[in-house]
Write an enzyme that holds these catalytic residues in place. Structure first.
Site, mmCIF file in Angstrom:
data_model
loop_
_atom_site.group_PDB
_atom_site.id
_atom_site.type_symbol
_atom_site.label_atom_id
_atom_site.label_comp_id
_atom_site.label_asym_id
_atom_site.label_seq_id
_atom_site.Cartn_x
_atom_site.Cartn_y
_atom_site.Cartn_z
ATOM 1 C CD GLU A 94 -1.831 -2.390 1.446
ATOM 2 O OE1 GLU A 94 -0.686 -2.651 1.883
ATOM 3 O OE2 GLU A 94 -2.708 -3.259 1.321
ATOM 4 C CG HIS A 106 -10.564 -6.682 7.089
ATOM 5 N ND1 HIS A 106 -9.502 -7.294 7.704
ATOM 6 C CD2 HIS A 106 -10.316 -6.758 5.763
ATOM 7 C CE1 HIS A 106 -8.661 -7.742 6.781
ATOM 8 N NE2 HIS A 106 -9.130 -7.432 5.593
#
Lengths: 326, 330
Positions: A60, A129
């Site tokens: 990322e 998440h």
């Protein structure tokens, strides 16, 4: 006007901008051949090819930095980070580079990237998440932070974000990609600063953004039908910079404010909007502003506990009734 | 490399040395604030590599030890010194400082203060070059310690997967701030670490500018011809501490003495004297001229320039008058 899903609106904005400008690219994990986890880039790989629709490694910070570097040369990268939880890993490049390069170069360079990423609590995805991180992004100078609540908004805002010369973070929601809504067939743009009056009312303003706008609308409906309270709903789709004028205008009209956020309360949107109210229109208030927020816990896996950790429309109704002494 | 080029490089490296030493003095005098990371000892790295490239045309970025790379790309030393003096005439109007020198019109894309931060940015510039179809290359100078950041691995991997025109130059000065490389790094030879990404690499003596140039020429040709990324490791040494706030007490005196005998400027000077291209007096004259120029042009400009006005304080945070921000776009 067509009724389309949230993901289709994102896809349409990408497609139109990529067709218009060969320097617009999109990149992220599984966005090309697989079409994206949320289908937001579905079909674009076939149409625009591997140089412009890029499956990245799971790196990322690396691919976000790569997008920023490309943006220095006029490329317009739209970077999808699969979940805001993963965007923590890219914060170095977003905060230290994209948000600061214009300033520290004395205006010589800008980083016109768009980072799209869904946050929020969905279906038992567990603590790593389910984060809601808009409050972190909105605290950083040099970034624009957008949280669309409908297909129409995400279309118009993504179009503007791609063309804007500033770095823009778009906070989406895992549960909203299949939400349907009307989107005009003709191309349009939404300004990246401002707010929207979603429901006019006179007794209290409910401030929401992203998914919480929908809780506010449900609550306003219940308050009107069952309690004779006429609530106004203001959609703060731009979290940074915040629409100080719009916030003050609504509070000056209703004299009461409830801010609804899915995130934990500390250092959050509710706290910030309250500060703006204090600074802009404190003497218009008939009651102390209230925030409706999540509990200050990581999100649990158990479904019942998960739902109990975050607010809903009933919590908003209860807060308003308490404010009115009912 | 012919004699005229060598003489010019000697003058350029000596200017770089004296510029940095003058920064040191200005810092001690409190004319320069914040952090200051100086380049003496490493001059042959920037000058050798960029001699083989096309500074001003190729894109260059580096870490916070950035003054000299910027000068070599064409940024006026006066506006760099003015930036260090935090004056409005500085390259970043006094908003950047020593660690954030930018000269975008000369394609010097910045100094960055997060160790390893430029790795993916340089790969991104290479992606931009590739998309636009130009023959520029992206060159990223970083120290050895940056290779222990995740961005090193993430960027090398992406650069190779997408065959991007980027040259990574590792200025291996053996220390990450104050920690010697063998105490922090499992594989001391940095060029070996790159083999894990199938990227060609080479390690050369970074104190001998002719060797640096030769290796860089090969590296630049590889990258410019579309063969993908390349990694060049230059073995070098910085004479001063990591920054001015570094006591420099962690390095053995023997080691410092050994490296001072391999000074890149003295080595080139003596070589030119040996073959009769210059005399010691020529060199002294050159040195005197440089010192005079730094005082009469560079320092004078920085000293006499005005402070930035308060009005610029909020000017460069976000774009102004962007039609996509305020609405009203048809």
């Amino acid at each position: 006007m067509s009724e389309i899903m949230f993901w289709e609106a994102i896809r349409r904005a990408h497609d139109e901008e990529m067709a218009r400008d060969p320097l617009v690219i999109c990149m992220g994990e599984d966005i090309a051949i697989a079409g994206g986890t949320y289908k937001a880039t579905n079909g674009l790989y076939d149409k625009y090819g591997p140089e412009r629709v890029i499956d990245t490694p799971i790196s990322e910070n690396g691919y976000t930095g790569l997008g920023i570097g490309a943006s220095y040369l006029g490329i317009r990268p739209v970077i999808e980070i699969m979940s805001v939880n993963f965007s923590w890993l890219a914060m170095d490049q977003i905060f230290n580079t994209a948000a600061k390069v214009r300033y520290m170069s004395g205006g010589q360079l800008t980083a016109p990237i768009v980072v799209r990423s869904p946050g929020g609590t969905a279906h038992q995805l567990g603590a790593q998440h389910s984060a809601r991180m808009e409050k972190v992004f909105m605290g950083i100078a040099g970034l624009r932070v957008i949280t669309p609540s409908s297909p129409r908004q995400v279309y118009g805002l993504l179009k503007s974000a791609i063309r804007c010369n500033d770095p823009v973070f778009i906070n989406e929601h895992e549960l909203m990609y299949n939400m349907k809504g009307e989107v005009p067939d003709d191309e349009f743009f939404m300004p990246l600063e401002g707010s929207e009056l979603t429901r006019a009312g006179k007794d209290v303003t409910l401030f929401g953004y992203n998914i919480s706008v929908h809780w506010c609308l449900q609550a306003a409906d219940i308050l009107a039908r069952q309690h004779d309270i006429d609530a106004e709903v203001v959609d703060l789709y731009a979290l940074s910079p915040l629409d100080r004028v719009g916030i003050a205008a609504s509070v000056s009209k209703t004299h009461r404010a409830v801010i609804v956020e899915e995130a934990e309360p500390a250092v959050g949107v509710g706290a910030e909007v309250m500060a703006v109210i204090n600074e802009e229109c404190f003497f218009e208030l008939d009651a102390p502003p209230v925030r409706v927020s999540a509990l200050n816990v990581p999100i649990p896996y158990n479904h019942t506990l998960e739902k109990a950790a975050i607010p809903n429309a009933q919590d908003v109704v209860k807060s308003v009734l308490k404010m009115f002494g009912k | 490399m012919d004699a005229e080029v060598k003489k010019r490089l000697l003058g350029e490296m000596l200017f770089a040395r004296r510029f940095e030493e003058r920064c040191y003095e200005a810092y001690v005098e409190r004319k320069i604030g914040g952090f200051l990371h100086l380049y003496p000892g490493e001059e042959a790295c920037a000058y050798g590599v960029l001699e083989a490239a096309r500074p001003g045309y190729d894109y260059v970025m580096t870490s916070y030890r950035d003054h000299i790379h910027a000068i070599r790309c064409g940024v006026d030393p006066k506006v760099i010194m003015a930036e260090l003096y935090s004056k409005v005439t500085g390259c970043c109007k006094g908003l950047g400082g020593s660690m954030h020198i930018f000269g975008v019109e000369h394609r010097f894309m910045g100094g960055y203060a997060l160790v390893g931060g430029p790795f993916p940015l340089a790969a991104g510039i290479a992606k931009g070059i590739k998309m636009k179809g130009g023959d520029e290359i992206s060159i990223c100078f970083l120290g050895d310690a940056a290779n222990n950041q995740g961005t090193f691995h993430e960027s090398l991997n992406m650069a190779k997967v997408w065959e991007l025109p980027v040259l990574y130059v590792c200025e291996n000065n053996l220390y990450g701030i104050g920690t010697r490389i063998d105490r922090s790094t499992a594989v001391v030879d940095q060029y070996k670490r790159v083999s894990g990404y199938n990227i060609p690499s080479e390690q050369v003596d970074g104190q001998d500018i002719e060797l640096v140039y030769k290796a860089a020429k090969k590296a630049v040709e590889h990258v410019r011809s579309g063969k993908g990324p390349y990694f060049l490791e230059l073995m070098t040494y910085r004479y001063r501490g990591h920054s001015m706030s570094d006591s420099n007490a962690y390095r053995p005196k023997d080691e410092e003495r050994m490296w001072s005998k391999r000074d890149p400027i003295i080595m080139l000077r003596d070589r030119l004297i040996e073959v009769g291209e210059i005399t010691l007096d020529d060199y002294k004259q050159m040195d005197g001229d440089i010192l005079e120029k730094i005082e009469s042009e560079v320092i004078k400009f920085a000293e006499e320039s005005p402070q930035p006005p308060l009005e610029i304080l909020e000017k460069y945070t976000l774009g102004e008058d962007d039609p996509w921000v305020k609405g009203g776009v048809a």
